[in-house]
Design a protein around this motif. Structure first.
Motif, mmCIF file in Angstrom:
data_model
loop_
_atom_site.group_PDB
_atom_site.id
_atom_site.type_symbol
_atom_site.label_atom_id
_atom_site.label_comp_id
_atom_site.label_asym_id
_atom_site.label_seq_id
_atom_site.Cartn_x
_atom_site.Cartn_y
_atom_site.Cartn_z
ATOM 1 N N SER A 64 0.842 -1.188 0.000
ATOM 2 C CA SER A 64 0.000 0.000 0.000
ATOM 3 C C SER A 64 0.883 1.246 0.000
ATOM 4 C CB SER A 64 -0.895 0.025 1.247
ATOM 5 O OG SER A 64 -0.091 0.137 2.416
ATOM 6 N N ARG A 65 0.245 2.367 -0.174
ATOM 7 C CA ARG A 65 0.944 3.654 -0.144
ATOM 8 C C ARG A 65 1.639 3.885 1.198
ATOM 9 N NH1 ARG A 65 -2.587 9.222 -0.812
ATOM 10 N NH2 ARG A 65 -0.990 10.753 -0.192
ATOM 11 N N SER A 83 0.187 -4.270 -5.072
ATOM 12 C CA SER A 83 -1.165 -4.086 -4.560
ATOM 13 C C SER A 83 -2.152 -4.667 -5.563
ATOM 14 C CB SER A 83 -1.458 -2.600 -4.342
ATOM 15 O OG SER A 83 -2.813 -2.411 -3.973
ATOM 16 N N TYR A 86 -4.080 -0.162 -7.684
ATOM 17 C CA TYR A 86 -3.584 1.174 -7.357
ATOM 18 C C TYR A 86 -4.634 2.210 -7.765
ATOM 19 C CZ TYR A 86 0.877 -1.345 -7.214
ATOM 20 O OH TYR A 86 1.877 -2.247 -6.933
ATOM 21 N N ASP A 90 -3.070 7.532 -4.991
ATOM 22 C CA ASP A 90 -1.936 6.939 -4.279
ATOM 23 C C ASP A 90 -0.692 6.757 -5.144
ATOM 24 O OD1 ASP A 90 -3.514 6.775 -2.056
ATOM 25 O OD2 ASP A 90 -3.891 4.611 -2.210
ATOM 26 N N PHE A 91 -0.860 6.611 -6.450
ATOM 27 C CA PHE A 91 0.243 6.112 -7.266
ATOM 28 C C PHE A 91 1.459 7.043 -7.317
ATOM 29 C CE2 PHE A 91 2.386 4.392 -11.049
ATOM 30 C CZ PHE A 91 2.431 3.063 -10.669
ATOM 31 N N ILE A 94 3.471 6.195 -4.346
ATOM 32 C CA ILE A 94 4.000 4.840 -4.491
ATOM 33 C C ILE A 94 5.218 4.845 -5.408
ATOM 34 C CG2 ILE A 94 3.498 2.604 -5.584
ATOM 35 C CD1 ILE A 94 0.748 2.752 -4.222
#
Length: 387
Positions: A64-65, A83, A86, A90-91, A94
């Motif tokens: 996860s982030r 994950s 996504y 969040d990406f 990440i």
């Protein structure tokens, strides 16, 4: 040697000596087999102990982030991130915190790989594959159960992999031995050997319980060496979680009441199975209690009336927040310490504050026989979670 009487109750307490024993074995496997073994945060994320881990390993895996950020900021290296899905929100973070990113589907890869390609980050991308084989008996923990949402099956892969896919991620195990891994590896190669020469790395996921006493470490090393000899172009990665923290410390609790109903005695503790040991109810399994004998159902039926047999009950209002039975060599007393063994891996990361129940402290017992309490929990921790 851990002195339980010097540990607050309730408290998760990890023993540094036992942790280092596991880390030394894991490093031996990695060095001897010529692979990289990294820590999976989903099983253990006690970040104040990362200085010890960094003496033995260099990277971690995130799902996860927030886990990726923890890897980058507290472990000090970019994460291997996977994950199931996504999001645009969040990406970007990440990418900032990851050196490897694995996608669960081509849909996700096609959606986010252009962002990776356009970024200034040095990221190697991969795809999760599903060999449609697993020996995990409990379906809740079986990544290859029929209809699984994890990974791409071999019939859906094109002969030539899309630009940007440099690795395969395959996770099929759960607290498994080296022989299960060997059989899984055969299925993996049967289905995906065609693509090995197009890749730079393969990640065989977690579930390799190499620190369990009965585990055949030499067989694992030989399997990995033989695989690498067949595919010398590949970097091989394993990312166990439980193996790192296997049997490195207990949850220390106390008896707060003893009740009896139809001949069944229950010692109610100042901890909760549903809040603080959820894997016991999910898996399910009955943990070892120090100084007590774990009894089967038949053993309970044949027990004598004078035997000191108790269920252990949690202090939540969930009806099923109990387990049993255990046989003690004495009558339990209110205030007595109850030590539930092997409660560091998974347990510490899956806890919750249902009912607003006090969360156990988190501590480490150092090799010089001193206790360091990493964290105590208070009302504000519960209140802030609810705001």
């Amino acid at each position: 040697m851990l002195d339980i009487n010097k540990v607050p109750s309730p408290c998760y307490v990890m023993e540094e000596r036992l942790l280092r024993k596991n880390l030394s074995l894991i490093k031996h496997v990695a060095d001897t087999a010529g692979v990289e073994i990294i820590l999976a945060f989903k099983a253990f994320a006690m970040w104040k102990s990362f200085s010890i881990f960094r003496e033995y390993i260099h990277h971690t895996t995130a799902s996860s982030r927030y886990e990726a950020r923890l890897a980058f900021e507290e472990f000090g290296s970019k994460a291997h991130t996977y994950s199931p899905a996504y999001t645009e929100e969040d990406f970007p973070e990440i990418m900032r915190c990851s050196g490897y990113i694995t996608f669960n589907s081509f849909s996700q890869f096609n959606r986010f790989y252009p962002m990776v390609k356009a970024s200034n980050e040095k990221i190697s991308c991969g795809i999760r594959v599903n060999p449609e084989y697993s020996e995990v008996k409990v379906e809740l923990y079986n990544p290859c159960a029929p209809g699984s949402r994890f990974g791409i099956t071999s019939d859906l892969l094109p002969d030539e992999l899309p630009e940007g896919i440099e690795g395969f991620h395959c996770h099929c195990l759960c607290e498994s031995d080296a022989y299960e891994f060997g059989r899984t590896l055969q299925h993996f190669e049967d289905r995906f050997g065609h693509w090995m020469n197009q890749l730079k790395w393969v990640n065989f996921g977690g579930g390799h319980l190499m620190t369990r006493k009965s585990y055949d470490v030499n067989h694992l090393i030989n399997l990995l060496k033989e695989f690498k000899s067949r595919y010398p172009n590949l970097k091989v990665i394993l990312e166990p979680g439980a193996a790192f923290a296997w049997q490195v410390g207990p949850l220390v609790s106390s008896v707060v009441d003893i009740i009896e109903n139809h001949g069944i005695r229950t010692a109610i503790l100042n901890v909760s199975f549903t809040c603080h040991m959820p894997d016991c109810l999910e898996m399910p399994y009955q943990p070892t209690v120090r100084g007590a004998e774990t009894l089967s159902f038949d053993a309970v039926k044949s027990a004598k009336q004078e035997d000191h047999i108790y269920r252990l009950g949690g202090n939540s209002c969930l009806s099923g927040d109990y387990m049993g039975s255990w046989k003690f060599d004495h009558e339990l007393r209110i205030g007595e310490r109850i030590v539930l063994e092997d409660m560091i891996h998974y347990t510490t990361v899956k806890t919750n504050m249902f009912n607003g129940i006090r969360h156990p402290s988190i501590a480490i017992w150092h090799s010089d026989d001193t206790l360091e309490v990493y964290r105590d929990f208070h009302y504000e921790d519960y209140k802030n979670r609810m705001s």
